[in-house]
Design an enzyme around this catalytic site. Structure first.
Site, mmCIF file in Angstrom:
data_model
loop_
_atom_site.group_PDB
_atom_site.id
_atom_site.type_symbol
_atom_site.label_atom_id
_atom_site.label_comp_id
_atom_site.label_asym_id
_atom_site.label_seq_id
_atom_site.Cartn_x
_atom_site.Cartn_y
_atom_site.Cartn_z
ATOM 1 N N ASN A 140 0.819 -1.221 0.000
ATOM 2 C CA ASN A 140 0.000 0.000 0.000
ATOM 3 C C ASN A 140 0.854 1.274 0.000
ATOM 4 O O ASN A 140 0.343 2.363 0.192
ATOM 5 C CB ASN A 140 -0.948 -0.003 1.208
ATOM 6 C CG ASN A 140 -0.203 0.018 2.544
ATOM 7 O OD1 ASN A 140 1.030 0.015 2.579
ATOM 8 N ND2 ASN A 140 -0.948 0.049 3.632
ATOM 9 N N HIS A 142 3.297 2.004 2.149
ATOM 10 C CA HIS A 142 3.830 2.472 3.430
ATOM 11 C C HIS A 142 5.346 2.304 3.486
ATOM 12 O O HIS A 142 5.910 1.423 2.843
ATOM 13 C CB HIS A 142 3.125 1.807 4.629
ATOM 14 C CG HIS A 142 3.515 0.389 4.924
ATOM 15 N ND1 HIS A 142 2.649 -0.513 5.506
ATOM 16 C CD2 HIS A 142 4.672 -0.309 4.745
ATOM 17 C CE1 HIS A 142 3.266 -1.666 5.661
ATOM 18 N NE2 HIS A 142 4.493 -1.575 5.207
ATOM 19 N N GLU A 147 1.450 4.681 7.334
ATOM 20 C CA GLU A 147 0.380 4.119 6.520
ATOM 21 C C GLU A 147 -0.322 5.218 5.719
ATOM 22 O O GLU A 147 -0.342 6.379 6.129
ATOM 23 C CB GLU A 147 -0.649 3.449 7.441
ATOM 24 C CG GLU A 147 -0.104 2.287 8.257
ATOM 25 C CD GLU A 147 -0.023 0.992 7.468
ATOM 26 O OE1 GLU A 147 0.360 1.023 6.287
ATOM 27 O OE2 GLU A 147 -0.340 -0.055 8.044
HETATM 28 C C1 F6R Z 1 9.817 -2.858 8.333
HETATM 29 C C2 F6R Z 1 9.096 -1.780 7.686
HETATM 30 C C3 F6R Z 1 8.049 -2.030 6.654
HETATM 31 C C4 F6R Z 1 8.478 -3.033 5.576
HETATM 32 C C5 F6R Z 1 7.371 -3.278 4.571
HETATM 33 C C6 F6R Z 1 7.738 -4.337 3.556
HETATM 34 O O1 F6R Z 1 10.695 -2.354 9.320
HETATM 35 O O2 F6R Z 1 9.333 -0.685 8.047
HETATM 36 O O3 F6R Z 1 7.715 -0.808 6.041
HETATM 37 O O4 F6R Z 1 9.620 -2.556 4.924
HETATM 38 O O5 F6R Z 1 6.192 -3.655 5.227
HETATM 39 O O6 F6R Z 1 7.880 -5.560 4.206
HETATM 40 P P1 F6R Z 1 8.451 -6.824 3.441
HETATM 41 O O7 F6R Z 1 9.869 -6.528 3.118
HETATM 42 O O8 F6R Z 1 8.317 -7.955 4.421
HETATM 43 O O9 F6R Z 1 7.620 -6.992 2.211
#
Ligand code: F6R
Length: 254
Positions: A140, A142, A147
């Protein structure tokens, strides 16, 4: 924004580790400590693996490195297998010679959370902010736990996870109801304060958000990562899977 396409996870690990090691070396030569902003999640794992490999090889010394993690769940014990404390210890910290006093991860179990977030930002500021911030991205848009929404946090603060993020992160929990609903995260200004930012996008499942980021159409709080366009030293690193699938979307739109 610079764009770098890497073949696979191994090349991602190498590319980002080169940047990390160069900064540590330069800072150490200046007699200073390198300040790294770190992320958890699946995306950066190849980077931690490669950095640990280089450490074991004697190619990098982390003793004078300071780290700040982006985020942590609220009310999840630090020893829980899904806490970001556990993630960082298991994937990185326990395997290198960093001074543990220089490792910073927000305390989601602090008695006074308002005080904790203010303190976290203050320590980061006192350290001169990040020389490098490493980021993954949510489907999304973030970054950290910033968010999509009308308002985004400027400084480190408390945030509520969207249903989409709760669902995405439930893959690590036994039950979706076990996923914490709140978290501490660096804010957008905190992240943008870094001298250099590397945003990693890997895998076909991230093709929609990869296409969005590659198009660079504009900045919107509906996709918090688009605020990164404001940064003068942003590198977007995509693996071929994410890049090729994103290009297909872009090409189908013209
Ligand atoms: C983690 C963080 C999140 C992740 C994101 C992607 O510290 O800040 O923003 O980078 O949710 O997560 P993955 O890499 O598991 O797809």
């Amino acid at each position: 924004m610079k764009i770098k396409v890497v073949k696979d996870k191994k090349e991602l690990g190498n590319f980002v580790s080169d940047i990390v090691c160069k900064i540590i070396k330069e800072k150490n030569e200046e007699g200073e400590k390198a300040v790294l902003g770190l992320a958890t999640g699946t995306t950066p794992i190849p980077v931690y693996e490669e950095l640990v490999r280089r450490y074991n090889n004697g190619d990098v010394d982390f003793f004078n490195t300071v780290t700040f993690n982006l985020d942590e769940y609220i009310n999840l014990p630090q020893e829980d297998k899904n806490s970001y404390h556990t993630f960082m210890n298991e994937n990185f910290i326990e395997h290198i010679n960093i001074n543990k006093n220089n490792v910073h991860i927000p305390d989601g179990n602090a008695e006074d959370l308002e005080e904790e977030v203010k303190n976290y930002e203050r320590i980061l500021q006192d350290s001169g902010y990040q020389d490098l911030q490493i980021l993954g991205i949510g489907h999304n848009g973030h970054i950290g736990f910033n968010e999509p929404g009308e308002f985004l946090l400027a400084d480190t603060g408390i945030t509520h996870l969207t249903n989409e993020t709760i669902k995405a992160n439930s893959r690590f929990f036994e039950n979706i109801n076990d996923v914490p609903k709140d978290a501490i995260t660096m804010g957008m200004r905190t992240i943008l304060n870094a001298d250099k930012i590397v945003l990693m996008i890997t895998g076909e499942s991230k093709k929609e958000i990869a296409a969005k980021m590659l198009k660079q159409e504009g900045i919107t709080s509906k996709y918090p990562a688009t605020l990164l366009y404001l940064h003068p030293d942003l590198t977007l690193v995509l693996d071929e899977e994410a890049y090729n699938a994103a290009q297909e979307i872009i090409n189908s739109e013209v």
